[in-house]
Design a protein around this motif. Structure first.
Motif, PDB file in Angstrom:
ATOM      1  N   ALA A  78      60.824 -64.173-135.235  1.00  0.00           N
ATOM      2  CA  ALA A  78      62.005 -65.008-134.996  1.00  0.00           C
ATOM      3  C   ALA A  78      61.730 -66.143-134.003  1.00  0.00           C
ATOM      4  CB  ALA A  78      63.155 -64.146-134.480  1.00  0.00           C
ATOM      5  N   CYS A  79      60.849 -65.914-133.028  1.00  0.00           N
ATOM      6  CA  CYS A  79      60.680 -66.879-131.934  1.00  0.00           C
ATOM      7  C   CYS A  79      59.364 -67.650-131.935  1.00  0.00           C
ATOM      8  CB  CYS A  79      60.790 -66.149-130.592  1.00  0.00           C
ATOM      9  SG  CYS A  79      62.343 -65.283-130.322  1.00  0.00           S
ATOM     10  N   VAL A  88      62.916 -70.305-125.437  1.00  0.00           N
ATOM     11  CA  VAL A  88      63.370 -69.516-124.275  1.00  0.00           C
ATOM     12  C   VAL A  88      64.612 -68.715-124.644  1.00  0.00           C
ATOM     13  CG1 VAL A  88      64.300 -69.655-121.929  1.00  0.00           C
ATOM     14  CG2 VAL A  88      62.352 -71.085-122.574  1.00  0.00           C
ATOM     15  N   LYS A  89      65.582 -69.374-125.286  1.00  0.00           N
ATOM     16  CA  LYS A  89      66.816 -68.676-125.690  1.00  0.00           C
ATOM     17  C   LYS A  89      66.507 -67.534-126.649  1.00  0.00           C
ATOM     18  CE  LYS A  89      69.490 -72.848-125.985  1.00  0.00           C
ATOM     19  NZ  LYS A  89      70.529 -73.569-126.715  1.00  0.00           N
ATOM     20  N   CYS A  90      65.682 -67.814-127.648  1.00  0.00           N
ATOM     21  CA  CYS A  90      65.327 -66.800-128.638  1.00  0.00           C
ATOM     22  C   CYS A  90      64.634 -65.609-127.963  1.00  0.00           C
ATOM     23  CB  CYS A  90      64.417 -67.409-129.702  1.00  0.00           C
ATOM     24  SG  CYS A  90      63.934 -66.255-131.006  1.00  0.00           S
ATOM     25  N   THR A  91      63.708 -65.924-127.071  1.00  0.00           N
ATOM     26  CA  THR A  91      62.956 -64.874-126.375  1.00  0.00           C
ATOM     27  C   THR A  91      63.883 -64.010-125.534  1.00  0.00           C
ATOM     28  OG1 THR A  91      60.992 -66.278-126.300  1.00  0.00           O
ATOM     29  CG2 THR A  91      61.061 -64.445-124.757  1.00  0.00           C
ATOM     30  N   ILE A 103      74.919 -63.108-119.304  1.00  0.00           N
ATOM     31  CA  ILE A 103      74.475 -64.124-118.351  1.00  0.00           C
ATOM     32  C   ILE A 103      74.449 -65.542-118.923  1.00  0.00           C
ATOM     33  CG2 ILE A 103      72.518 -64.828-116.881  1.00  0.00           C
ATOM     34  CD1 ILE A 103      71.970 -61.786-116.556  1.00  0.00           C
ATOM     35  N   TYR A 104      74.098 -65.686-120.192  1.00  0.00           N
ATOM     36  CA  TYR A 104      73.889 -67.022-120.744  1.00  0.00           C
ATOM     37  C   TYR A 104      74.888 -67.460-121.815  1.00  0.00           C
ATOM     38  CZ  TYR A 104      69.277 -66.894-118.536  1.00  0.00           C
ATOM     39  OH  TYR A 104      68.254 -66.814-117.640  1.00  0.00           O
ATOM     40  N   PHE A 106      78.099 -67.761-122.178  1.00  0.00           N
ATOM     41  CA  PHE A 106      79.226 -68.628-121.832  1.00  0.00           C
ATOM     42  C   PHE A 106      78.787 -70.044-121.454  1.00  0.00           C
ATOM     43  CE2 PHE A 106      77.840 -66.757-117.906  1.00  0.00           C
ATOM     44  CZ  PHE A 106      77.936 -67.781-116.982  1.00  0.00           C
ATOM     45  N   ASP A 107      77.504 -70.193-121.098  1.00  0.00           N
ATOM     46  CA  ASP A 107      76.976 -71.518-120.734  1.00  0.00           C
ATOM     47  C   ASP A 107      75.478 -71.517-121.026  1.00  0.00           C
ATOM     48  OD1 ASP A 107      76.686 -74.077-119.734  1.00  0.00           O
ATOM     49  OD2 ASP A 107      76.679 -73.449-117.641  1.00  0.00           O
ATOM     50  N   GLU A 108      75.141 -71.859-122.258  1.00  0.00           N
ATOM     51  CA  GLU A 108      73.748 -71.775-122.722  1.00  0.00           C
ATOM     52  C   GLU A 108      72.832 -72.691-121.930  1.00  0.00           C
ATOM     53  OE1 GLU A 108      72.451 -70.741-126.252  1.00  0.00           O
ATOM     54  OE2 GLU A 108      74.079 -69.311-126.424  1.00  0.00           O
ATOM     55  N   LEU A 109      71.569 -72.294-121.860  1.00  0.00           N
ATOM     56  CA  LEU A 109      70.555 -73.142-121.234  1.00  0.00           C
ATOM     57  C   LEU A 109      70.434 -74.453-121.989  1.00  0.00           C
ATOM     58  CD1 LEU A 109      67.574 -70.727-120.504  1.00  0.00           C
ATOM     59  CD2 LEU A 109      68.922 -71.968-118.836  1.00  0.00           C
ATOM     60  N   GLU A 110      70.142 -75.522-121.256  1.00  0.00           N
ATOM     61  CA  GLU A 110      69.938 -76.827-121.862  1.00  0.00           C
ATOM     62  C   GLU A 110      68.533 -77.303-121.520  1.00  0.00           C
ATOM     63  OE1 GLU A 110      73.031 -79.424-120.525  1.00  0.00           O
ATOM     64  OE2 GLU A 110      74.601 -78.024-121.118  1.00  0.00           O
ATOM     65  N   GLU A 111      67.998 -78.167-122.353  1.00  0.00           N
ATOM     66  CA  GLU A 111      66.661 -78.719-122.140  1.00  0.00           C
ATOM     67  C   GLU A 111      66.597 -79.372-120.763  1.00  0.00           C
ATOM     68  OE1 GLU A 111      63.063 -78.477-123.291  1.00  0.00           O
ATOM     69  OE2 GLU A 111      64.456 -78.256-124.959  1.00  0.00           O
TER      70      GLU A 111
END
Length: 135
Positions: A78-79, A88-91, A103-104, A106-111
């Protein structure tokens, strides 16, 4: 006819006066600029970032366990072909979907974002993996 000393003194006073005016303008201009900047900062709304925090003790045992989870997931089907923040998100979802949701989600990581939540994520993973091994 004017006295040469008087003419030199007048020129000296003019030069000094000009220099003093320039210095004053520079200093005053700097203070004025600083005042506008501080007014902007006062009007800017500060936002406190809240997220669930899990204690994480950075021991060699915990780091090794997390790195094993991470490595396994980075190379999963998948990753493995993803890059950057998508990888990073997939992992992290692969490592622990429930911790990722807490943890993530509600506010996903951005580049380019500095991930201040990583240690909390690691703490969640270690806690939940040790809880599942006890049962």
């Amino acid at each position: 006819m004017s006295n040469p000393r008087t003419v030199d003194k007048n020129r000296l006073h003019q030069k000094l006066g000009t220099k003093l005016i320039l210095i004053y303008l520079i200093v005053f201009g700097f203070k004025l600029t600083s005042a506008f900047k501080s007014d902007k900062n006062k009007n800017a709304k500060s936002v406190t970032f809240h997220f669930p925090e899990y204690a994480y003790k950075e021991t060699s045992k915990n780091e090794l366990a997390y790195r094993e989870f991470e490595s396994s997931c980075e190379h999963s089907i998948a990753c493995e072909d993803l890059e950057g923040v998508d990888k990073v998100k997939c992992t992290r979802k692969c490592i622990s979907h429930s911790c990722y949701q807490d943890i993530y989600a509600f506010d996903e990581l951005e580049e380019g974002e500095i991930d201040v939540r990583l240690n909390s994520f690691k703490g969640c993973v270690i806690q939940r993996s040790s809880n599942s091994h006890r049962m």
